[in-house]
Enzyme design. Structure first.
Site, PDB file in Angstrom:
ATOM      1  N   ASP A   1      33.320 -23.676  48.097  1.00  0.00           N
ATOM      2  CA  ASP A   1      32.819 -22.926  46.953  1.00  0.00           C
ATOM      3  C   ASP A   1      31.302 -22.831  47.049  1.00  0.00           C
ATOM      4  O   ASP A   1      30.718 -23.193  48.076  1.00  0.00           O
ATOM      5  CB  ASP A   1      33.249 -23.612  45.646  1.00  0.00           C
ATOM      6  CG  ASP A   1      33.535 -22.619  44.526  1.00  0.00           C
ATOM      7  OD1 ASP A   1      32.609 -21.892  44.136  1.00  0.00           O
ATOM      8  OD2 ASP A   1      34.689 -22.566  44.064  1.00  0.00           O
ATOM      9  N   GLU A  61      35.449 -15.654  31.226  1.00  0.00           N
ATOM     10  CA  GLU A  61      34.604 -15.845  32.407  1.00  0.00           C
ATOM     11  C   GLU A  61      33.127 -15.974  32.017  1.00  0.00           C
ATOM     12  O   GLU A  61      32.714 -15.543  30.936  1.00  0.00           O
ATOM     13  CB  GLU A  61      34.748 -14.645  33.357  1.00  0.00           C
ATOM     14  CG  GLU A  61      36.161 -14.328  33.789  1.00  0.00           C
ATOM     15  CD  GLU A  61      36.647 -15.194  34.938  1.00  0.00           C
ATOM     16  OE1 GLU A  61      35.854 -16.034  35.421  1.00  0.00           O
ATOM     17  OE2 GLU A  61      37.804 -15.021  35.346  1.00  0.00           O
ATOM     18  N   HIS A  97      37.137 -20.536  48.332  1.00  0.00           N
ATOM     19  CA  HIS A  97      37.158 -20.245  46.895  1.00  0.00           C
ATOM     20  C   HIS A  97      35.851 -19.614  46.427  1.00  0.00           C
ATOM     21  O   HIS A  97      35.500 -19.685  45.255  1.00  0.00           O
ATOM     22  CB  HIS A  97      37.431 -21.548  46.125  1.00  0.00           C
ATOM     23  CG  HIS A  97      37.919 -21.367  44.738  1.00  0.00           C
ATOM     24  ND1 HIS A  97      37.187 -21.729  43.636  1.00  0.00           N
ATOM     25  CD2 HIS A  97      39.080 -20.849  44.260  1.00  0.00           C
ATOM     26  CE1 HIS A  97      37.873 -21.466  42.542  1.00  0.00           C
ATOM     27  NE2 HIS A  97      39.028 -20.934  42.882  1.00  0.00           N
TER      28      HIS A  97
END
Length: 447
Positions: A164, A381, A353
């Protein structure tokens, strides 16, 4: 072909000024875990952890133990953990019936002298139609931002990691703004309850409160009154969005529409919303060079090797590859010219990711948004937009991109990607079936 998207939000965004040395980038999941534990141990005023989930495994236990230790050592410390309500009350996909992480949270509260409240936020009445996908850990005046949740693979506790992005921003105004949203926009809601206490209310009984929370969140925003609209140097703007045409979605589209030379996009699940596809097409038409980095299907977190029994969830990586192949086929001429570069990330049996965007030499978007229809319509989000009008932060930005590209290969031709005929039998059979009954489009909208 000029963009038809009205650029109305970017100039109006209020931001918090930064210095270049106030923004750090961590090099991997293991360093992210160490940083998080160190910050928790040294916290003096507040710790606000927001993630999709805090998993009951070795890494999750390490984090929760650290939070309890910090609270025990400094009882005045304001410690809050916020996770998705529904995700916390179910087991892992494909692992059979399990009590979920909430049972573990309750045991930890029952057996510890210190109390670390863990709140569950229900964004919808069913997980399929929306989850808490906010990111960001506020520790004193520091914000640690990553798309990662908290478990063994996201934190590289053992052999495998899920790759990530990991940023550390030291800015009191940003930390205050993010804490304020959690405290007043989420925890204060009647729909939000502590998961670490027994006798949880049913989701059905919260239906009206959940509807009210979602309605409020559609109009919510981070408090940036202490920010400025002056673009006199490096700055950061926190963004929030849920539902169709929300401000975060609009900023994402405006950023692509503003690109003049270079655009880089990372997404783990290649299933771009139509609004993004349109802006990418317009950017290509005006000569912008575009790099899109996605995970190889075997680096997808839903991937299951063909040697294991077929499960419906294992078809997802192949659906994303089908979408990528179609996109590559439509743009093969741009790929041939080098204007469009599609990159597959793969590093052993680790998973990918990454999310976010880099626009020209100015904007960098940090986000947990997967840039797919689900993120644009269903999930709650957020994002942090770093604006660097004078190039103060270009070198760390370049280094992050170089690290990302280290394990990628360029797709030279759409035919380099496999077709349905080459997929494992169970996957191919399932995808043929959903194609025949025309539910493939629905799957792309919710997964």
């Amino acid at each position: 072909m000029p963009s038809l998207f009205k650029r109305s939000l970017l100039p109006k965004l209020r931001s918090f000024p930064l210095t270049a040395d106030a923004v750090g980038i961590l090099s991997g999941a293991a360093q992210f875990r160490r940083c998080l534990l160190e910050k928790i141990a040294s916290a003096t005023r507040r710790i606000y952890i927001v993630a999709l989930y805090l998993q009951q495994d070795e890494a999750g236990q390490e984090i929760l133990d650290a939070l309890h230790a910090a609270k025990l050592a400094r009882p005045e410390l304001d410690v809050v953990v916020v996770v998705d309500w529904l995700r916390a009350q179910r087991g892992l996909i494909g692992a059979g019936k399990q009590p979920g992480n909430s049972a573990w949270y309750q045991e930890m509260t029952r057996t510890h002298e210190s109390v670390v409240p863990i709140y569950g936020v229900p964004v919808q009445t069913r997980e399929l139609f929306g989850v808490l996908h906010l990111k960001g850990f506020v520790i004193d005046d520091c914000v640690i931002y990553s798309g990662a949740s908290l478990n063994n693979v996201y934190l590289h506790k053992f052999d495998k990691y899920r790759y990530d992005r990991y940023h550390v921003l030291h800015n009191r105004e940003l930390a205050d703004s993010m804490q304020h949203l959690v405290q007043h926009g989420l925890v204060a809601s009647k729909a939000v309850h502590r998961l670490d206490l027994p006798n949880l209310p049913t989701t059905r009984s919260l239906r009206n409160d959940i509807g009210d929370l979602r309605s409020r969140l559609k109009h919510a925003a981070y408090d940036t009154t202490r920010g400025t609209t002056d673009r006199t140097g490096l700055s950061v703007s926190p963004l929030l969005g849920v539902g169709k045409n929300n401000p975060l979605n609009r900023v994402i589209c405006e950023l692509i529409a503003s690109a003049q030379q270079q655009l880089t996009i990372c997404t783990p699940y290649f299933n771009l919303p139509l609004a993004i596809i349109r802006e990418i097409n317009r950017a290509l038409a005006r000569g912008v060079k575009i790099d899109i980095v996605v995970g190889d299907k075997t680096a997808n977190d839903f991937y299951i090797p063909p040697s294991e029994p077929f499960r419906v969830i294992s078809a997802l990586p192949y659906l994303y590859e089908i979408s990528l192949r179609r996109f590559a086929k439509r743009h093969q001429r741009n790929i041939d010219s080098g204007q469009l570069n599609l990159h597959l990330w793969l590093d052993g049996d680790n998973t990918y990711h990454l999310k976010g965007m880099w626009i020209d030499r100015r904007y960098t978007l940090l986000t947990g948004n997967n840039l797919n229809p689900r993120a644009f319509r269903l999930d709650l989000e957020n994002a942090l937009l770093i604006d660097d009008p004078y190039g103060e932060w270009l070198e760390p930005r370049r280094q992050e991109l170089a690290e990302i590209f280290q394990h990628t290969r360029r797709i030279e031709h759409f035919q380099n990607l496999e077709t349905l005929a080459e997929y494992p039998m169970g996957v191919a059979k399932f995808l043929k079936r959903v194609s025949r009954v025309r539910i493939e489009r629905l799957l792309y909208r919710i997964l």
